[in-house]
Design a protein around this motif. Structure first.
Motif, PDB file in Angstrom:
ATOM      1  N   ALA A 162     -12.967   7.949  42.182  1.00  0.00           N
ATOM      2  CA  ALA A 162     -13.315   9.359  42.401  1.00  0.00           C
ATOM      3  C   ALA A 162     -12.203  10.085  43.148  1.00  0.00           C
ATOM      4  O   ALA A 162     -11.869  11.239  42.837  1.00  0.00           O
ATOM      5  N   ILE A 163     -11.598   9.400  44.138  1.00  0.00           N
ATOM      6  CA  ILE A 163     -10.486  10.017  44.880  1.00  0.00           C
ATOM      7  C   ILE A 163      -9.313  10.286  43.948  1.00  0.00           C
ATOM      8  O   ILE A 163      -8.705  11.364  43.964  1.00  0.00           O
ATOM      9  N   ALA A 164      -8.984   9.266  43.119  1.00  0.00           N
ATOM     10  CA  ALA A 164      -7.867   9.442  42.191  1.00  0.00           C
ATOM     11  C   ALA A 164      -8.130  10.594  41.220  1.00  0.00           C
ATOM     12  O   ALA A 164      -7.244  11.404  40.921  1.00  0.00           O
ATOM     13  N   LEU A 165      -9.366  10.688  40.718  1.00  0.00           N
ATOM     14  CA  LEU A 165      -9.708  11.756  39.775  1.00  0.00           C
ATOM     15  C   LEU A 165      -9.616  13.140  40.427  1.00  0.00           C
ATOM     16  O   LEU A 165      -9.138  14.097  39.807  1.00  0.00           O
TER      17      LEU A 165
ATOM     18  N   ALA B 132     -11.583  16.525  35.238  1.00  0.00           N
ATOM     19  CA  ALA B 132     -11.317  15.485  36.245  1.00  0.00           C
ATOM     20  C   ALA B 132     -12.167  15.685  37.499  1.00  0.00           C
ATOM     21  O   ALA B 132     -12.732  14.719  38.039  1.00  0.00           O
ATOM     22  N   ILE B 133     -12.286  16.922  37.972  1.00  0.00           N
ATOM     23  CA  ILE B 133     -13.050  17.152  39.208  1.00  0.00           C
ATOM     24  C   ILE B 133     -14.548  16.956  38.953  1.00  0.00           C
ATOM     25  O   ILE B 133     -15.286  16.473  39.824  1.00  0.00           O
TER      26      ILE B 133
ATOM     27  N   LEU C  46      -2.504  -3.020  43.905  1.00  0.00           N
ATOM     28  CA  LEU C  46      -1.485  -2.377  43.080  1.00  0.00           C
ATOM     29  C   LEU C  46      -1.889  -0.958  42.745  1.00  0.00           C
ATOM     30  O   LEU C  46      -1.068  -0.042  42.736  1.00  0.00           O
ATOM     31  N   ASP C  47      -3.197  -0.747  42.460  1.00  0.00           N
ATOM     32  CA  ASP C  47      -3.687   0.589  42.140  1.00  0.00           C
ATOM     33  C   ASP C  47      -3.464   1.535  43.319  1.00  0.00           C
ATOM     34  O   ASP C  47      -3.113   2.701  43.141  1.00  0.00           O
ATOM     35  N   GLN C  48      -3.678   1.028  44.547  1.00  0.00           N
ATOM     36  CA  GLN C  48      -3.465   1.873  45.717  1.00  0.00           C
ATOM     37  C   GLN C  48      -1.982   2.173  45.896  1.00  0.00           C
ATOM     38  O   GLN C  48      -1.600   3.249  46.328  1.00  0.00           O
ATOM     39  N   SER C  49      -1.132   1.218  45.540  1.00  0.00           N
ATOM     40  CA  SER C  49       0.319   1.456  45.580  1.00  0.00           C
ATOM     41  C   SER C  49       0.694   2.573  44.620  1.00  0.00           C
ATOM     42  O   SER C  49       1.552   3.404  44.915  1.00  0.00           O
ATOM     43  N   LEU C  50       0.026   2.608  43.459  1.00  0.00           N
ATOM     44  CA  LEU C  50       0.274   3.689  42.510  1.00  0.00           C
ATOM     45  C   LEU C  50      -0.141   5.031  43.089  1.00  0.00           C
ATOM     46  O   LEU C  50       0.510   6.057  42.856  1.00  0.00           O
ATOM     47  N   VAL C  51      -1.253   5.026  43.852  1.00  0.00           N
ATOM     48  CA  VAL C  51      -1.699   6.256  44.489  1.00  0.00           C
ATOM     49  C   VAL C  51      -0.627   6.779  45.442  1.00  0.00           C
ATOM     50  O   VAL C  51      -0.310   7.968  45.466  1.00  0.00           O
TER      51      VAL C  51
ATOM     52  N   SER D 235      -2.972   8.579  36.936  1.00  0.00           N
ATOM     53  CA  SER D 235      -3.835   8.255  35.800  1.00  0.00           C
ATOM     54  C   SER D 235      -3.970   6.739  35.667  1.00  0.00           C
ATOM     55  O   SER D 235      -5.067   6.203  35.423  1.00  0.00           O
ATOM     56  N   GLN D 236      -2.854   6.031  35.858  1.00  0.00           N
ATOM     57  CA  GLN D 236      -2.902   4.564  35.821  1.00  0.00           C
ATOM     58  C   GLN D 236      -3.790   4.025  36.931  1.00  0.00           C
ATOM     59  O   GLN D 236      -4.570   3.090  36.738  1.00  0.00           O
ATOM     60  N   ALA D 237      -3.658   4.633  38.125  1.00  0.00           N
ATOM     61  CA  ALA D 237      -4.473   4.185  39.257  1.00  0.00           C
ATOM     62  C   ALA D 237      -5.955   4.391  38.976  1.00  0.00           C
ATOM     63  O   ALA D 237      -6.794   3.519  39.276  1.00  0.00           O
ATOM     64  N   ALA D 238      -6.312   5.557  38.396  1.00  0.00           N
ATOM     65  CA  ALA D 238      -7.720   5.848  38.104  1.00  0.00           C
ATOM     66  C   ALA D 238      -8.291   4.825  37.121  1.00  0.00           C
ATOM     67  O   ALA D 238      -9.426   4.344  37.282  1.00  0.00           O
ATOM     68  N   VAL D 239      -7.496   4.478  36.108  1.00  0.00           N
ATOM     69  CA  VAL D 239      -7.938   3.459  35.141  1.00  0.00           C
ATOM     70  C   VAL D 239      -8.123   2.123  35.838  1.00  0.00           C
ATOM     71  O   VAL D 239      -9.098   1.393  35.609  1.00  0.00           O
ATOM     72  N   GLY D 240      -7.180   1.773  36.729  1.00  0.00           N
ATOM     73  CA  GLY D 240      -7.264   0.503  37.450  1.00  0.00           C
ATOM     74  C   GLY D 240      -8.503   0.422  38.319  1.00  0.00           C
ATOM     75  O   GLY D 240      -9.193  -0.594  38.333  1.00  0.00           O
ATOM     76  N   PHE D 241      -8.798   1.497  39.048  1.00  0.00           N
ATOM     77  CA  PHE D 241      -9.994   1.508  39.892  1.00  0.00           C
ATOM     78  C   PHE D 241     -11.260   1.394  39.033  1.00  0.00           C
ATOM     79  O   PHE D 241     -12.240   0.751  39.422  1.00  0.00           O
ATOM     80  N   ASN D 242     -11.240   2.020  37.865  1.00  0.00           N
ATOM     81  CA  ASN D 242     -12.402   1.950  36.969  1.00  0.00           C
ATOM     82  C   ASN D 242     -12.614   0.514  36.484  1.00  0.00           C
ATOM     83  O   ASN D 242     -13.751   0.013  36.435  1.00  0.00           O
ATOM     84  N   ASN D 243     -11.519  -0.181  36.166  1.00  0.00           N
ATOM     85  CA  ASN D 243     -11.609  -1.552  35.669  1.00  0.00           C
ATOM     86  C   ASN D 243     -12.140  -2.509  36.740  1.00  0.00           C
ATOM     87  O   ASN D 243     -12.811  -3.491  36.426  1.00  0.00           O
TER      88      ASN D 243
END
Length: 901
Positions: free
Chosen positions: A100-103, A122-123, A59-64, A84-92
């Motif tokens: 890192a890619i999302a950020l 972010a970078i 789902l996180d990749q779908s958000l990306v 931002s949602q995707a980055a949080v999801g990957f962190n969880n």
């Protein structure tokens, strides 16, 4: 005129910096009084490696993927939310690589929104995560991509050299992992940074190297990107033929890979190149060639919309409308209106179909600006002022919704300009101040100066002269702080310099001189005169930087330190204003003096033009005297007593406008029955700040003398034989025995370079055909086998710098001329003078019988050997010719530029 309602008065606060390249883009769109045609709407793609997409079907990749779609549509706020949602999801889930890619991509979106603090955070987080992961090819590739994004951020906030260093780190990684394709993209980014620094030649070299790499790759979008960048750089540096060739190559690739979008973009770029060349030809008076390029650009723009994106379609249509504005003529006003009306209706329909985004905002602003320009020129409104105001109001509202303060500033300021044209000064000033406030908040100097200027105009119209003077002075200082970058990086500023930059200097000088004339306080009066003189010098410098299309010239010494070096020299600054002719006189150890002649600018310019034409007619001596005495009365007559009382023997002129196309020595005083040359030694300078006058060094002179006496046909141009060149060189050898000669077949740029590398010459004398133009590509000297352009000549002369303890003392260019019909042709002469590294340049403004040229040059060197100044040596040489040939045609064209001592 009907009063317009004030449609928007609400500002948002807490806004910060915006993307540097986008600032330049919008500056190009909205130069005051001019609607350029070079803007194309593009942005940086998100870096989402396909390997990671395949490995994380979550789902996180779908958000990306959803975020990428929003980003590509210009919906940055929506893209920010889902990523931002995707980055949080990957962190969880502990997926640090995809986090890192999302950020890193969040950093890119924050850039587009002007949120640079968040982008930096972010970078930095992205790179910290990546550096803590085990090394792998995928991880290293993503670090390189993150570094690419960091470089773009650094470039956006003006840290250009740091950005280049960051991209080099990324390039090293691409080299290590063997990713040649991404390395190529990285080098294209680096070339963009070089352009931002004004390093166009370096950017060209980088992109040319990239082009060589691209030839080994299959046809692709990457190959297209490289060719597009190279084609655009070549256009900026004025190499239109090469630009066209490269873009035609990219068109063939776009057709081969069947990319309608790329085809449309390439046609748009080809149109921009043709438009740029048309502007250049128009500036130098080549009307037929300008019209030819106009037609070519029009065809390209008409082809661009076919199967293109909506953005490209609209931009092509806007550029067509800009063409009508740029090449408008009064006798074709009705025809222009007939073409503009249906095109404008079509553009409005298409703009209204655009999804609200940054692109749609800028399209509305550019459209409104063009419509105002066309209405002003045709004197017939294409759309009503109310319709234009509504167009801008919609742009402001969209910019607010998108949280885009830069676009808000432009839309507000442009709406203010519309109210200014409608003479609603109070409302215009309020809107302008709001636009100015936003520009200040986001630290956007390259748009700030425009609103400061607009504020000054409005205050002046309201009669608040002191406040207007302050606003103009602030605009001037802002412009001075970024002048080099603006001229070097913004192609349209180069072309619209006379409309969008130069008036700020002139209008400020006019206010300073007006204030000086009504001030009773002597101290304040002197301050205003010194400031006016400083602005005049800055304008001269800005013109030359604009001529070279790079920030290549900076002041060397302060004016007041220069004028104290010769107690017998006076400096005369001329200023041509719309309703008067002003002069500032600088005398040794005295206060500045100022005098004015009330005369329309058109009368001054027509007199100068007539005089210039008469000077090239051997039999027009009477006409020369009649016309030149008028200029004498404006420029010299009011200062006669002071010059005489001060014992002045040399006059140094800092000339304005078309005055630079005539030699001051020919000015005639009917009361004394003398030309100015008979009374004074004379020199010209584009600005005392650029030269540090020093007497001719007390060493034995040595000269590199070269000439071309035979008829030649080079690059389609035929040049007649100069039969007395060999004689001219022989007579110079008599006066300067220590010399090296290059005659006819030996006169090659390679031989010049060889000699300059071998010996530090104090004098370089070139007797050959040459032409001075306001276009650096048409400013050249003729060698045996080529036209040596001004920039090549500059590079050539500087190859021997390491062998010199100082500058070339004297550069002599005989048998040259200024381009016919080019009102600013003398810029070419000034350009050669200041870039050659010579203290002084002696040249001719028109070609003279080379028998008399040989005589004058021989006398000049003979007098120079007696120890007198260069200006005095020229004066005595001219007097020798004058004694035998009274017509100014023979003795007047020679001018000394730079150091007169």
């Amino acid at each position: 005129m009907a009063k317009l309602p004030v449609l928007l008065h609400i500002l948002q606060s807490g806004l910060r910096f915006l993307n540097f390249f986008l600032l330049l883009l919008v500056t190009a769109i909205l130069c005051i009084f001019s609607s350029p045609a070079f803007a194309t709407f593009s942005h940086i793609s998100l870096n989402i490696p396909q390997t990671q997409i395949q490995n994380s079907p979550t789902l996180d990749q779908s958000l990306v993927e959803q975020g990428k779609a929003f980003y590509e549509a210009g919906l940055f706020t929506e893209a920010l939310q889902v990523l931002s949602q995707a980055a949080v999801g990957f962190n969880n889930t502990g997926d640090k690589l995809n986090q890192a890619i999302a950020l890193s991509n969040l950093a890119l979106i924050h850039q587009q929104l002007g949120e640079y603090t968040q982008a930096e955070l972010a970078i930095t987080q992205s790179l910290d995560l990546l550096n803590n992961l085990n090394s792998s090819k995928d991880r290293n590739a993503i670090i390189a991509q993150a570094l690419d994004i960091q470089g773009k951020l650094q470039l956006a906030i003006g840290q250009t050299e740091i950005a280049l260093s960051t991209w080099q780190k990324a390039a090293d990684i691409y080299e290590q992992i063997g990713d040649r394709a991404t390395l190529t993209r990285n080098r294209i980014n680096s070339a963009q940074a070089m352009q931002a620094l004004g390093l166009y030649r370096q950017a060209q070299k980088t992109l040319t190297d990239v082009q060589q790499t691209l030839t080994t790759l299959p046809d692709s979008s990457l190959k297209l990107a490289g060719l597009h960048s190279l084609g655009n750089v070549l256009r900026v540096i004025g190499d239109f033929n090469a630009s066209r060739t490269v873009l035609e190559q990219s068109l063939a690739i776009a057709i081969a890979i069947q990319s309608p979008t790329a085809i449309g973009d390439t046609f748009l770029n080809l149109g921009n190149t043709a438009f740029a060349e048309g502007k250049t030809q128009h500036q130098v008076g080549n009307t037929d060639l300008a019209q030819k390029e106009f037609q070519a650009a029009l065809k390209f723009y008409q082809q661009a919309p076919i199967n293109s994106t909506a953005t490209t379609q609209i931009q092509a249509q806007l550029n067509q409308l800009s063409l009508l504005l740029e090449f408008f003529s009064k006798n074709q006003a009705e025809n222009t209106f007939k073409q503009a009306l249906p095109l404008s209706d079509q553009i409005l329909t298409e703009i209204n179909k655009l999804v609200p985004s940054r692109n749609s905002v800028y399209a509305r602003i550019q459209f409104a600006s063009i419509l105002m320009g066309l209405t002003q020129k045709t004197n017939t409104p294409i759309f009503s002022n109310l319709n234009i105001a509504q167009l801008l109001s919609a742009a402001i509202q969209q910019a607010q919704n998108l949280k885009d303060p830069q676009a808000q500033s432009y839309a507000l300021g442009t709406l203010g300009r519309l109210y200014e044209k409608n003479n609603q000064l109070a409302d215009a000033l309020e809107l302008t101040q709001k636009a100015l406030f936003i520009a200040q908040t986001i630290d956007a100097s390259d748009i700030l100066y425009q609103w400061q200027w607009q504020q000054g105009r409005l205050l002046k119209q309201q009669g608040n002269i002191n406040a207007a003077l302050k606003a103009y002075d602030t605009a001037y200082k802002t412009l001075e702080s970024l002048r080099g970058d603006l001229v070097a990086t913004n192609l349209d500023v180069q072309f619209s310099f006379r409309e969008s930059v130069e008036p700020i200097y002139r209008e400020l000088v006019e206010l300073q001189l007006r204030t000086e004339s009504i001030q009773g306080d002597q101290q304040t009066s002197q301050y205003n005169l010194k400031q006016a003189r400083k602005v005049i010098e800055s304008l001269q410098l800005a013109e030359l930087n604009n001529f070279f299309r790079s920030p290549c010239l900076e002041p060397i010494v302060e004016i007041d330190k220069v004028v104290q070096q010769d107690k017998k020299a006076a400096v005369i600054y001329s200023v041509i204003l719309p309703d008067r002719f002003d002069v500032i006189l600088t005398l040794p150890n005295q206060q500045l003096q100022h005098y004015t002649t009330n005369i329309p600018q058109e009368k001054v310019e027509s007199t100068v033009t007539s005089l210039r034409q008469s000077l090239t007619d051997v039999a027009a001596t009477y006409e020369v005297k009649e016309q030149s005495q008028k200029i004498y009365d404006w420029l010299i007559r009011p200062a006669e007593k002071e010059l005489s009382k001060s014992g002045i023997t040399t006059l140094v002129f800092v000339l304005d406008g078309e005055l630079r196309n005539i030699p001051m020595g020919v000015l005639y005083d009917p009361l004394q029955n003398k030309y100015l040359m008979e009374e004074y030694a004379i020199a010209l300078t584009p600005g005392l700040q650029l030269f540090n006058p020093k007497p001719l060094q007390k060493v034995q002179l040595n000269a590199l003398i070269a000439g071309l006496g035979e008829a030649r046909s080079i690059e389609g141009q035929k040049f007649s034989a100069l039969k007395n060149v060999a004689r001219e060189l022989r007579e110079i050898q008599t006066e300067i025995p220590k010399n090296e000669e290059l005659l006819n077949q030996q006169f090659l740029d390679t031989n010049l370079q060889k000699e300059l590398l071998a010996t530090p010459f104090s004098i370089i004398h070139l007797a050959t055909h040459g032409e001075f133009s306001s276009d650096p590509e048409r400013t050249f000297l003729l060698t045996w086998d080529k036209l040596l352009k001004v920039k090549q000549f500059d590079t050539l002369l500087r190859v021997g710098d390491r062998n010199r303890s100082g500058n070339i003392e004297l550069l002599v260019l005989s048998a040259c001329k200024t381009a016919v019909g080019d009102q600013r042709a003398a810029l070419g002469l000034a350009g050669i003078a200041v870039r050659a590294g010579a203290r002084s340049t002696l040249a001719s403004l028109w070609s003279v019988d080379d028998q008399w040229t040989a005589k004058l040059m021989s006398e000049f060197y003979r007098n120079l050997n007696t120890g007198i100044s260069k200006a005095q040596a020229l004066q005595r040489a001219q007097l020798t010719v004058f004694a035998k040939q009274k017509s100014p045609y023979f003795w007047a064209p020679y001018v000394l530029v730079g150091n007169w001592l």
